[in-house]
Scaffold this active site. Sequence first.
Site, PDB file in Angstrom:
ATOM      1  N   SER A  40       0.810  -1.041   0.051  1.00 20.80           N
ATOM      2  CA  SER A  40      -0.048  -0.069   0.148  1.00 20.80           C
ATOM      3  C   SER A  40       0.688   1.338  -0.232  1.00 20.80           C
ATOM      4  O   SER A  40       0.504   2.247  -0.482  1.00 20.80           O
ATOM      5  CB  SER A  40      -1.102  -0.021   1.243  1.00 20.80           C
ATOM      6  OG  SER A  40      -0.235  -0.212   2.613  1.00 20.80           O
ATOM      7  N   HIS A  97      -1.082   6.178   5.977  1.00 19.07           N
ATOM      8  CA  HIS A  97      -0.641   5.958   4.449  1.00 19.07           C
ATOM      9  C   HIS A  97      -0.238   7.276   3.845  1.00 19.07           C
ATOM     10  O   HIS A  97      -0.782   8.462   4.521  1.00 19.07           O
ATOM     11  CB  HIS A  97      -1.545   5.173   3.727  1.00 19.07           C
ATOM     12  CG  HIS A  97      -1.429   3.677   4.117  1.00 19.07           C
ATOM     13  ND1 HIS A  97      -2.087   3.106   5.291  1.00 19.07           N
ATOM     14  CD2 HIS A  97      -0.947   2.775   3.481  1.00 19.07           C
ATOM     15  CE1 HIS A  97      -1.802   1.902   5.340  1.00 19.07           C
ATOM     16  NE2 HIS A  97      -1.125   1.561   4.201  1.00 19.07           N
TER      17      HIS A  97
END
Length: 282
Positions: free
Chosen positions: A41, A265
Site C-alpha cells: 500500500s 499511509h
Amino acid sequence: MNLRTTTALAAMAGTILTGIANPAHAEPRTMFQHYVSLGDSYAAVADHTSLRGEPGCFRSTKNYASDLAAMLGVRRHDDASCGDAKTENMTQPQPITGGVNPPQFDAITPDTDLVTVSIGGNDVGAVTALATCGMYGLLDRAGNPCQQMNGLESINGPLADVADRVGRVVEGIRARAPKATIVYVGYLAPLPEAGPCATTPIADGDIPYIKAVHKRMVDTFTAAASAHGALIVDASAVTGHDLCQPAGVRWVEPLLPSTITSPFHPNAAGQAAVADLIAAAL
C-alpha cells in the site's frame, strides 16, 4: 528550479537536439522504456478518488510510480502494486475484496528496464502494530504504554527472516529482467522524533520507541535489498512531513485523514515527494 521543471526542460532539450541531429526521427529519447512498479500500500495508495485496476488494491493514479512514469517519460508503465501485499505476492496471487490481484512478477518481461518496489512492511504487520500502539495510547496519553507492553515485538521478531525475503524479491526481479535498474524504496516515516502529536492517539512517550522500530525495519530491508544489488531510495530519511504535521505539510495521513485515503499511509503530496527522490537517484 524544482526537479519536475528541470526534468521537463531536459526532455525538451533532448527532443530539440535529436531533431537537429536526425530530423526524420525527432521523437524524444527516454531513459527507460518499460517501467514496472511493485509493492504494497505504501507504493499503491495515494488518493482513493483516483483508482485504477483492481479496486481492492486501492492503486492510485497519484502514487509515486505514476508520478515517476510521467516525469521520466517512459513508453510503458505497468503498475502491479497492491494494498496489503506481502513478499509472497510477488509470485503468488493475492486475494482482495472483489477479486484477485495476479502475482506482481507477472508484470515483468525480459525487456523491462526499470522496476521499483516497496515491500516487507506487511510481512511484519507494521500498520497493525502501529494501530495497536494507538489503542495502548488511549489508556495512557502521556506515558509509553506500547513500549512497556513490548507492543512492537511483532515487528522486531521476524525482521531478519523478512529481510531475506526482500533479498529474494530483488533476485526474482533480476532473474526476470536481467537488464533492469531495480530500485527498493524505503517507507516514509509516519512519526517525528518525539511527541507530542495531536493528530493521533499514540502516547507521547511511545513516539521515540515507534520511530526507532520503524527506522530499524527500513534499515534492515534496505540493507538486504542493497546487498542484492538494488539501488536504494530511503524515503524514511525525510523529516518534517510526518502525520503529526498539519494538513498541507504532512505526507502521511493520521487516524482521521484530511484527504480520502487510508490512515497512516502516504497522501498524494507524499507520493509526489517520493517520486522526486527516486528521479533524483536515477
